[in-house]
Design an enzyme around this catalytic site. Sequence first.
Site, PDB file in Angstrom:
ATOM      1  N   CYS A 170      82.041  12.395  47.136  1.00 37.91           N
ATOM      2  CA  CYS A 170      81.651  11.904  45.999  1.00 37.91           C
ATOM      3  C   CYS A 170      81.314  10.497  46.528  1.00 37.91           C
ATOM      4  O   CYS A 170      81.129  10.210  47.601  1.00 37.91           O
ATOM      5  CB  CYS A 170      82.625  11.984  44.749  1.00 37.91           C
ATOM      6  SG  CYS A 170      84.073  11.208  45.111  1.00 37.91           S
TER       7      CYS A 170
ATOM      8  N   HIS B 216      82.558   3.554  38.659  1.00 37.41           N
ATOM      9  CA  HIS B 216      82.849   4.954  38.722  1.00 37.41           C
ATOM     10  C   HIS B 216      83.262   5.507  37.379  1.00 37.41           C
ATOM     11  O   HIS B 216      84.363   5.518  37.090  1.00 37.41           O
ATOM     12  CB  HIS B 216      83.963   5.179  39.701  1.00 37.41           C
ATOM     13  CG  HIS B 216      84.096   6.713  40.308  1.00 37.41           C
ATOM     14  ND1 HIS B 216      84.388   7.414  39.398  1.00 37.41           N
ATOM     15  CD2 HIS B 216      83.554   7.378  41.299  1.00 37.41           C
ATOM     16  CE1 HIS B 216      84.572   8.980  39.858  1.00 37.41           C
ATOM     17  NE2 HIS B 216      83.908   8.647  41.126  1.00 37.41           N
TER      18      HIS B 216
END
Length: 688
Positions: A460, A612
Amino acid sequence: MFKKLFGQLQRIGKALMLPVAILPAAGILLAFGNAMHNEQLVEIAPWLKNDIIVMISSVMEAAGQVVFDNLPLLFAVGTALGLAGGDGVAALAALVGYLIMNATMGKVLHITIDDIFSYAKGAKELSQAAKEPAHALVLGIPTLQTGVFGGIIMGALAAWCYNKFYNITLPPFLGFFAGKRFVPIVTSVVAIATGVVLSFAWPPIQDGLNSLSNFLLNKNLTLTTFIFGIIERSLIPFGLHHIFYSPFWFEFGSYTNHAGELVRGDQRIWMAQLKDGVPFTAGAFTTGKYPFMMFGLPAAAFAIYKNARPERKKIVGGLMLSAGLTAFLTGITEPLEFSFLFVAPVLYGIHVLLAGTSFLVMHLLGVKIGMTFSGGFIDYILYGLLNWDRSHALLVIPVGIVYAIVYYFLFDFAIRKFKLKTPGREDEETEIRNSSVAKLPFDVLDAMGGKENIKHLDACITRLRVEVVDKSKVDVAGIKALGASGVLEVGNNMQAIFGPKSDQIKHDMAKIMSGEITKPSETTVTEEMSDEPVHVEALGTTDIYAPGVGQIIPLSEVPDQVFAGKMMGDGVGFIPEKGEIVAPFDGTVKTIFPTKHAIGLESESGVEVLIHIGIDTVKLNGEGFESLINVDEKVTQGQPLMKVNLAYLKAHAPSIVTPMIITNLENKELVIEDVQDADPGKLIMTVK
């Protein structure tokens, strides 16, 4: 199988926190209302006899008590909300389902109100048959006594119905009942079936729980409290402690109050005894927290500060003071416990054993203090000192001082003896291998044990996720030397924190494993060196504003070890309240992750920030996100960057908490403003 079950248990544990979070408010009302009736206090303050004051105190006491009387209903609604991502339809379905389930059990077993009243009469006479009744009056419904377990079961089923049917499509003539409107309907059917099943399945389960309760509480309660304290603390790192203590707090044990009603569970019994004004017999599974939370852990924080390197004491002192004060005042210990849990597990082992002895010592001394939130000074005042004559709360202070001394010297000795890398004692420098951009994925692959050792590869925006065949072949130190700021190990799953370049490393590793690219040959590069001095312009100060409308929380409270442990860098957590993420400063878009869940920005002064959006949202594959900008695009502070479907994220992601990280802080200073409510025009951080 085990890991999937473990994940489900973690979700249930978090869901149980929602109804538990209501209890402090109810406990405060009950404690203050009851204290205002205290005869000793009334003698000191006769004005408490005033009719208006008496009415206010009675209302406060009743308002608090009604919450404890209806805990099963609150657990049904709270569990459904927690497991369904906070959607109100799931809560409504749980409420309807809980009522129907209880009504079904009452009718199937022919339970009447007369059965309940006959129990109440027997309870006043303290008959043997009345001690463990099988029936109860739940919101006016005569039914089986399932307690909070019944609420949790129905809440979990309602959440399952919601997650399964919230987007169901029906024929046009039934279109009105499609989607979320269908959830309470199907939950009603499930509740009837559950009620029928429990009518026959619950009585033996109830007998088993009663037998277990009697064994734990009557055979050797002293040993039970010790084991309880050890297991409860041991489960903190896994987030499963809420599941473990719930039966002890809300089901095990029984007490018949002055109204002839049966009250079950250590915490609920203590509150009932508080209202009845009788000597406390409950509190064995709450009192033990006060000595180590108020005294022991703050002393451990001082030991960690004392052993920090001189040049890092200022930073560590601030962190430990904040964490220690939080533990003392509120009993929230996770920020302090997690500061040494992963870097020095031996300290956590010492802490777990001492926590067990704390429960044991408090029980042996006869100290009985309830709690609704945790074992901090606030609860100590409300449930201990205000009832000191019945709770023996003053004994906590000398015992706590002894625990502070023991914690300090044991932590201090262990840190020095075993050279533990507690905060402030990390290595001055980590050897960094000379690995070029082209060679880095090859070196990481080698450190992971080679191609044959890779079972699954993913990434990720923050970390490289690798499932390996044999963990012993992984060179963790080598991975860190290649630039990873941390490596997490969960079974055979390795997470290497390489930051925004993680996805590129994964991409290149996949090509290496498939044979698409080969290792570059060693090349010596000669550069012409200039004698001219290089002038570097000072970056100055960079103001960073909120990325939207919402709440700012400390980074340590972000529910992800990588971010909370500052492996990616320092910063804050942001809880968005509106579905729009905006630029926190004037700068350039450097990275947009393919799944759109994370954005990398660079300010005009060179400060790099990672936003994020949510936790583990990479798994959503872009669903719920709409990017409004492109890579290399110039943006201004407050400019919208991303539209976010918050409802979708709440339903499908573990959390919507959005870490906002400075990824190149290095030797610069970060000043975090004391801000909670935020909007795009509010300053939240400054990099100097």
